[in-house]
Write a protein that holds these residues in place. Structure first.
Motif, PDB file in Angstrom:
ATOM      1  N   ALA A   1      -1.716  53.206  67.659  1.00  0.00           N
ATOM      2  CA  ALA A   1      -0.997  53.281  66.387  1.00  0.00           C
ATOM      3  C   ALA A   1       0.503  53.466  66.613  1.00  0.00           C
ATOM      4  O   ALA A   1       1.324  52.818  65.949  1.00  0.00           O
ATOM      5  CB  ALA A   1      -1.556  54.416  65.543  1.00  0.00           C
ATOM      6  N   LEU A   2       0.872  54.328  67.546  1.00  0.00           N
ATOM      7  CA  LEU A   2       2.289  54.544  67.820  1.00  0.00           C
ATOM      8  C   LEU A   2       2.940  53.296  68.402  1.00  0.00           C
ATOM      9  O   LEU A   2       4.058  52.924  68.014  1.00  0.00           O
ATOM     10  CB  LEU A   2       2.464  55.729  68.771  1.00  0.00           C
ATOM     11  CG  LEU A   2       2.183  57.121  68.181  1.00  0.00           C
ATOM     12  CD1 LEU A   2       2.240  58.184  69.264  1.00  0.00           C
ATOM     13  CD2 LEU A   2       3.179  57.437  67.062  1.00  0.00           C
ATOM     14  N   LEU A   3       2.251  52.637  69.334  1.00  0.00           N
ATOM     15  CA  LEU A   3       2.794  51.402  69.901  1.00  0.00           C
ATOM     16  C   LEU A   3       2.951  50.333  68.814  1.00  0.00           C
ATOM     17  O   LEU A   3       3.965  49.617  68.771  1.00  0.00           O
ATOM     18  CB  LEU A   3       1.881  50.892  71.017  1.00  0.00           C
ATOM     19  CG  LEU A   3       1.913  51.659  72.339  1.00  0.00           C
ATOM     20  CD1 LEU A   3       0.879  51.088  73.305  1.00  0.00           C
ATOM     21  CD2 LEU A   3       3.292  51.621  72.965  1.00  0.00           C
ATOM     22  N   GLY A   4       1.956  50.226  67.946  1.00  0.00           N
ATOM     23  CA  GLY A   4       2.042  49.243  66.878  1.00  0.00           C
ATOM     24  C   GLY A   4       3.167  49.538  65.904  1.00  0.00           C
ATOM     25  O   GLY A   4       3.877  48.627  65.465  1.00  0.00           O
ATOM     26  N   TRP A   5       3.351  50.833  65.572  1.00  0.00           N
ATOM     27  CA  TRP A   5       4.406  51.184  64.623  1.00  0.00           C
ATOM     28  C   TRP A   5       5.791  50.921  65.218  1.00  0.00           C
ATOM     29  O   TRP A   5       6.669  50.364  64.549  1.00  0.00           O
ATOM     30  CB  TRP A   5       4.277  52.645  64.231  1.00  0.00           C
ATOM     31  CG  TRP A   5       5.380  53.109  63.325  1.00  0.00           C
ATOM     32  CD1 TRP A   5       5.630  52.690  62.052  1.00  0.00           C
ATOM     33  CD2 TRP A   5       6.406  54.058  63.649  1.00  0.00           C
ATOM     34  NE1 TRP A   5       6.751  53.322  61.550  1.00  0.00           N
ATOM     35  CE2 TRP A   5       7.247  54.169  62.509  1.00  0.00           C
ATOM     36  CE3 TRP A   5       6.684  54.836  64.770  1.00  0.00           C
ATOM     37  CZ2 TRP A   5       8.344  55.019  62.481  1.00  0.00           C
ATOM     38  CZ3 TRP A   5       7.780  55.672  64.739  1.00  0.00           C
ATOM     39  CH2 TRP A   5       8.598  55.769  63.609  1.00  0.00           C
ATOM     40  N   ILE A   6       5.991  51.299  66.470  1.00  0.00           N
ATOM     41  CA  ILE A   6       7.287  51.050  67.115  1.00  0.00           C
ATOM     42  C   ILE A   6       7.548  49.547  67.221  1.00  0.00           C
ATOM     43  O   ILE A   6       8.655  49.063  66.939  1.00  0.00           O
ATOM     44  CB  ILE A   6       7.328  51.717  68.503  1.00  0.00           C
ATOM     45  CG1 ILE A   6       7.275  53.249  68.360  1.00  0.00           C
ATOM     46  CG2 ILE A   6       8.578  51.313  69.267  1.00  0.00           C
ATOM     47  CD1 ILE A   6       7.155  53.985  69.673  1.00  0.00           C
ATOM     48  N   SER A   7       6.525  48.779  67.614  1.00  0.00           N
ATOM     49  CA  SER A   7       6.700  47.323  67.717  1.00  0.00           C
ATOM     50  C   SER A   7       6.983  46.702  66.361  1.00  0.00           C
ATOM     51  O   SER A   7       7.779  45.759  66.246  1.00  0.00           O
ATOM     52  CB  SER A   7       5.442  46.700  68.331  1.00  0.00           C
ATOM     53  OG  SER A   7       5.180  47.234  69.618  1.00  0.00           O
ATOM     54  N   SER A   8       6.358  47.229  65.317  1.00  0.00           N
ATOM     55  CA  SER A   8       6.607  46.707  63.972  1.00  0.00           C
ATOM     56  C   SER A   8       8.046  46.977  63.529  1.00  0.00           C
ATOM     57  O   SER A   8       8.693  46.116  62.911  1.00  0.00           O
ATOM     58  CB  SER A   8       5.625  47.326  62.988  1.00  0.00           C
ATOM     59  OG  SER A   8       5.869  46.893  61.678  1.00  0.00           O
ATOM     60  N   CYS A   9       8.556  48.174  63.844  1.00  0.00           N
ATOM     61  CA  CYS A   9       9.947  48.486  63.499  1.00  0.00           C
ATOM     62  C   CYS A   9      10.915  47.577  64.243  1.00  0.00           C
ATOM     63  O   CYS A   9      11.908  47.094  63.669  1.00  0.00           O
ATOM     64  CB  CYS A   9      10.246  49.955  63.805  1.00  0.00           C
ATOM     65  SG  CYS A   9       9.381  51.142  62.746  1.00  0.00           S
ATOM     66  N   VAL A  10      10.635  47.332  65.532  1.00  0.00           N
ATOM     67  CA  VAL A  10      11.502  46.439  66.307  1.00  0.00           C
ATOM     68  C   VAL A  10      11.452  45.025  65.737  1.00  0.00           C
ATOM     69  O   VAL A  10      12.481  44.344  65.602  1.00  0.00           O
ATOM     70  CB  VAL A  10      11.083  46.458  67.790  1.00  0.00           C
ATOM     71  CG1 VAL A  10      11.865  45.412  68.586  1.00  0.00           C
ATOM     72  CG2 VAL A  10      11.313  47.841  68.385  1.00  0.00           C
TER      73      VAL A  10
ATOM     74  N   ASN B   1       6.450  49.486  57.852  1.00  0.00           N
ATOM     75  CA  ASN B   1       7.044  50.578  58.632  1.00  0.00           C
ATOM     76  C   ASN B   1       6.783  51.927  57.978  1.00  0.00           C
ATOM     77  O   ASN B   1       6.471  52.913  58.663  1.00  0.00           O
ATOM     78  CB  ASN B   1       8.551  50.345  58.782  1.00  0.00           C
ATOM     79  CG  ASN B   1       8.863  49.095  59.574  1.00  0.00           C
ATOM     80  OD1 ASN B   1       8.042  48.605  60.338  1.00  0.00           O
ATOM     81  ND2 ASN B   1      10.049  48.543  59.368  1.00  0.00           N
ATOM     82  N   GLY B   2       6.900  51.990  56.649  1.00  0.00           N
ATOM     83  CA  GLY B   2       6.624  53.240  55.958  1.00  0.00           C
ATOM     84  C   GLY B   2       5.164  53.638  56.031  1.00  0.00           C
ATOM     85  O   GLY B   2       4.832  54.804  56.269  1.00  0.00           O
TER      86      GLY B   2
END
Length: 218
Positions: free
Chosen positions: A11-20, A82-83
């Motif tokens: 989940a953290l990897l996906g969220w960071i990648s989504s923000c990028v 992102n939210g």
């Protein structure tokens, strides 16, 4: 615990990648045939030109309403993703077994894990939809036969693939976290050790059946 840790990491990897993916101008790439040393990159917020010397010049898009529909809706969906990803990570983190929050309320921890997993799943969907939509339109424009061959065409950028990975990581992480929420079963009270059932008391007591009494019973 391993499933929760793996789900949280995804989940953290996906969220960071989504923000990028949301903010990098690498959704589309364009190489000019007349000047191969000049590469155009387009994102949701700006267009950048990379020249031979490595100089990068970026210019923000004009009016929001002047953008193509896929870029306008992609902006909104990616910001929503992102939210939702951040909210899902926070909810799931509070429901992890290692945290001391709500330790006396296992049902509340399960609800937090389920809510966090569902929110992360929604974040994954809102990431995959805009990225796939832009990629689909890019393919249609690339193979459009009405456009002359000499006209340069946009191709997939690095952010497209990063967005697909981000959506998959968010969805997989949310699924793992939701599945790791164990249902809370009420503990069954044990019978006191000093009491025995009547049948057991009759069999273990001092009353024994004699053969003649056994014949009467039969």
């Amino acid at each position: 615990a391993k499933a929760q840790g793996g789900g949280m990491l995804l989940a953290l990897l996906g969220w960071i990648s989504s923000c990028v993916t949301t903010f990098v101008p690498l959704w589309k790439n364009l190489n000019l045939d007349l000047n191969e040393l000049e590469v155009w990159n387009m994102g949701l917020w700006q267009v950048c030109i990379t020249q031979e010397e490595g100089v990068v010049e970026c210019q923000a898009h004009g009016s929001f309403l002047a953008l193509p529909p896929e870029l306008r809706i992609s902006r909104l969906l990616m910001c929503l993703s992102n939210g939702l990803g951040l909210l899902g990570c926070l909810l799931a983190a509070l429901g992890l077994e290692g945290w001391r929050t709500c330790e006396d309320k296992p049902g509340r921890k399960r609800q937090l894990l389920l809510g966090g997993g569902a929110t992360l799943g929604m974040a994954g969907i809102t990431t995959l939809v805009p990225v796939s939509w832009v990629a689909y339109n890019t393919v249609l424009d690339f193979w459009d036969e009405t456009v002359p061959d000499i006209v340069p065409r946009w191709e997939f950028g690095e952010a497209t693939f990063l967005g697909w990975f981000a959506g998959a990581f968010l969805a997989a992480g949310g699924l793992l976290l939701a599945c790791s929420a164990r249902p809370t079963s009420p503990a069954t009270p044990l019978a006191p050790a000093g009491r025995q059932a009547p049948a057991a008391r009759g069999l273990t007591g001092g009353h024994h059946l004699h053969p003649k009494n056994a014949d009467l019973v039969i």
